[in-house]
Design an enzyme around this catalytic site. Structure first.
Site, PDB file in Angstrom:
ATOM      1  NE  ARG A 141     -11.818  24.824  -3.389  1.00 31.89           N
ATOM      2  CZ  ARG A 141     -11.365  25.311  -4.696  1.00 31.89           C
ATOM      3  NH1 ARG A 141     -10.738  23.839  -4.997  1.00 31.89           N
ATOM      4  NH2 ARG A 141     -12.024  26.027  -5.349  1.00 31.89           N
ATOM      5  CB  SER A 177      -5.998  27.300   6.243  1.00 32.99           C
ATOM      6  OG  SER A 177      -4.576  26.906   5.638  1.00 32.99           O
ATOM      7  CG  ASP A 179      -1.716   1.524   1.533  1.00 36.64           C
ATOM      8  OD1 ASP A 179      -2.155   1.724   0.541  1.00 36.64           O
ATOM      9  OD2 ASP A 179      -1.572   1.954   2.047  1.00 36.64           O
TER      10      ASP A 179
END
Length: 683
Positions: free
Chosen positions: A383, A385, A310
């Site tokens: 979207r 900060s 993974d």
């Protein structure tokens, strides 16, 4: 310097005492294991013990054809053979039990602060904790059990379990939320939700593994046992048939000689060391900080053809990190760094922390205190900060959102900066624009960072004939970029749990042994399906439960070491089996001509060793048979080292060293023992 020397001497004394104690315990256990019920696990050595008993009885039966002194020596050497085989197994077990005792000592008397229904905390024994209990752990305290951090951030010293002395950060809500029992908090506090019941923790599994209490024989060991039993039966029939031949020739062979001959012909070398090899292999795995839930997984690791990994948290760190910043035209690097750092100062996400860490190292600056700034948290709507500080507005965020915030169109972005944005996106990274007081300052490159050293380890796996496949939910473009950087052989993009399962089943249907590394809940089905499933210890509980191996260091490249141990187990058993069977060729030439020379003078031409007498031949072979087990104990415990090579090369090396060595060593050893016994007047 004098104090340091004294400390080193004291440590050496402790180690010497530990080794001495280990040998004493193993010696006692060698006699305890003479119990036939224990030796049933090793049929070959059970046969040797029965022949030792029979030979001991025959010592008291007068026989003019055999000196009583020779019969006694044969009996003693047969008992010596059994005892040293038991000693090798006990020594391997003792090394693991010593580690288990040290692990157990750290958990005795451990207490926990458990949260009650009303929210208050009570002090209870750690052994009373159950799955789902919530405990509070303060700095300096031991974590009472395996669990997940549900609140708090702290540094944890995991040296008691992993051996790693540097503390690691554990926090709630991230990829590093799993904690292990019996590890110590070195800072702050944590609220931990216990994830296992008593007897099921990582520590309990390690103790059970190294003590061998739950270790069952693997299919490879079972198959080898069947081979050894088959060979023993064949040689039993051979030895039984020798007496009729002798009677037909007008003579008779002493029963004590036939009993001793049986022991020299059956595969006592590998039979005596088989258990020690398996136990020592599991012990080496524990020293790698890998917990195996079954010996089958370790054996299978030696035959792995395909490795699926993974990407997130396994090949990469799992969180996007700042790797570079690019300033807009007319903006200095220092101005961009200052704006980007301030925009990220109140961002507590892993991405925000990585930006601050990256820029602090490049452009140190006097930072405002958290109380002096107004934090603007990220939201799905904006979207963006950032912070407001001293009348200045600093923001960072997605390209379109940041441009809209300062009133710019995409086409108005300077060409050089626009090319950098496109380049970051095409490489699989994430571009974040930085603004200050309504002006564009530059772009931050966030990327999924590949763990250091992983490319080199994948190259080593390739040399061992193992193909690596990266599995990720990313789009094909991003997946291809990371796969190229990591150096994997193949990639599965936009992977779902079903896709992973299908790939593993397809490889298994083609006759391949498949290993899978993962850390997430979505990896659990694939980990359970794979022949070898290794979960990262800092992954999810679902992944750890589905896997048959758990890496306490959470290092996916550790599978290379696991493969190495698996191959060492297989090769060591194969090498000693080859050596043991090759021994019989020399023993035939040593014993049979000497036994039948008086009955069949023509066999004298086969007596190439020119042994002194039939009694000397039998006794020399028995002595060699016992001493060779002693000589091979270090090899059984250490294992045969395996280098990257083809199967044919490994087979050729095995036959050359252990096949040829198994033929030559008895010729030399038995002849030297014969000369020594004759010179000492023992025969």
């Amino acid at each position: 310097m004098n104090a340091q020397t004294q400390a080193l001497k004291q440590r050496a004394k402790i180690q010497t005492a530990s080794v001495s104690s280990l040998w004493r315990v193993a010696l006692v256990q060698a006699f305890v294991k003479l119990d036939p019920r224990v030796l049933l696990r090793s049929p070959v050595m059970l046969v040797v013990e029965l022949t030792a008993v029979l030979t001991t009885v025959l010592c008291f039966v007068p026989n003019p054809a055999v000196d009583t002194a020779v019969a006694v020596q044969l009996a003693l050497w047969l008992w010596f053979t059994v005892l040293f085989a038991n000693f090798a197994e006990a020594l391997a077990e003792g090394r693991g039990k010593a580690r288990a005792d040290s692990l157990r000592a750290g958990s005795q008397g451990l207490s926990a602060h458990r949260r009650k229904a009303g929210g208050e905390f009570e002090t209870v024994a750690a052994s009373t904790l159950r799955k789902g209990d919530v405990v509070r752990v303060q700095a300096g305290e031991l974590i009472p059990g395996d669990g997940e951090v549900i609140e708090g951030v702290a540094a944890v010293n995991e040296a008691a379990i992993t051996g790693e002395s540097a503390p690691v950060i554990r926090e709630s809500g991230g990829d590093r939320s799993a904690v292990t029992g019996n590890t110590r908090l070195v800072s702050d506090w944590l609220l931990v939700k216990i994830s296992v019941n008593p007897g099921e923790s990582t520590l309990d599994r390690m103790i059970a593994l190294v003590e061998g209490a739950k270790r069952q024989k693997t299919p490879n060991e079972v198959a080898l046992d069947i081979l050894l039993i088959g060979l023993s039966l064949i040689f039993l029939l051979v030895v039984v048939s020798l007496q009729p031949f002798a009677i037909f020739a007008g003579g008779k062979l002493p029963l004590v000689f036939l009993v001793a001959l049986l022991v020299t012909l059956i595969p006592t070398t590998i039979g005596g060391l088989l258990s020690a090899i398996g136990i020592a292999g599991m012990d080496r795995l524990v020293h790698l900080n890998v917990i195996a839930k079954s010996g089958r997984a370790v054996e299978a690791a030696g035959d792995v053809h395909v490795l699926l990994l993974d990407k997130t948290g396994t090949i990469t760190f799992g969180n996007r990190r700042c790797s570079a910043v690019y300033a807009a035209p007319g903006v200095s690097s220092k101005e961009l760094a200052e704006a980007a750092l301030l925009a990220s100062l109140a961002d507590d996400t892993p991405e925000g922390k990585s930006i601050v860490e990256y820029l602090r190292g490049l452009y140190p600056m006097v930072e405002p205190a958290r109380t002096e700034i107004e934090a603007i948290p990220f939201s799905a709507e904006t979207r963006l900060s950032g912070v407001d500080w001293n009348g200045h507005v600093y923001r960072k965020g997605a390209v379109d959102a940041a441009l809209a915030f300062i009133g710019l169109e995409r086409g108005e972005v300077p060409a050089t900066l626009s090319r950098e944005i496109d380049k970051i996106a095409k490489s699989g990274g994430t571009p974040l624009l930085v603004t200050a007081d309504g002006k564009l300052r530059g772009v931050i490159h966030l990327k999924d960072v590949v763990k250091p050293g992983i490319r080199e380890r994948f190259a080593e796996l390739r040399q061992l004939g193992i193909r690596t496949v990266m599995v990720t939910g990313d789009n094909p473009l991003t997946a291809a970029a990371i796969a190229a950087e990591a150096g994997v052989d193949d990639v599965i993009a936009e992977a779902t749990p079903v896709k992973k399962l299908q790939r593993i089943r397809q490889e298994q249907a083609d006759g391949k042994m498949v290993a899978m590394c993962g850390d997430g809940a979505n990896d659990a089905p694939a980990l359970a399906q794979a022949d070898v499933g290794m979960a990262m210890n800092d992954g999810t509980q679902a992944a750890r439960e589905a896997a048959n191996l758990v890496d306490l260091d959470s290092d996916p490249t550790k599978l290379l070491d696991v493969v190495q141990v698996g191959k060492e187990l297989l090769v060591t058993r194969g090498a000693l089996t080859t050596f043991s069977m090759a021994n019989d060729v020399a023993k035939y030439f040593a014993i049979l001509p000497a036994l039948f020379a008086s009955l069949y003078p023509q066999l004298g031409v086969l007596n190439v060793m020119q042994l002194a007498s039939p009694q000397s031949a039998i006794l020399s072979a028995i002595v060699f048979n016992a001493l060779i087990i002693v000589a091979l104990i270090p090899l059984a415990l250490r294992g045969v080292k395996v280098k990257a090579a083809s199967a044919s090369s490994l087979l050729a090396r095995n036959l050359l060293i252990y096949g040829l060595g198994g033929i030559v060593a008895p010729f030399v050893g038995i002849k030297l023992i014969d000369l020594l016994l004759t010179a000492l007047g023992l025969v």
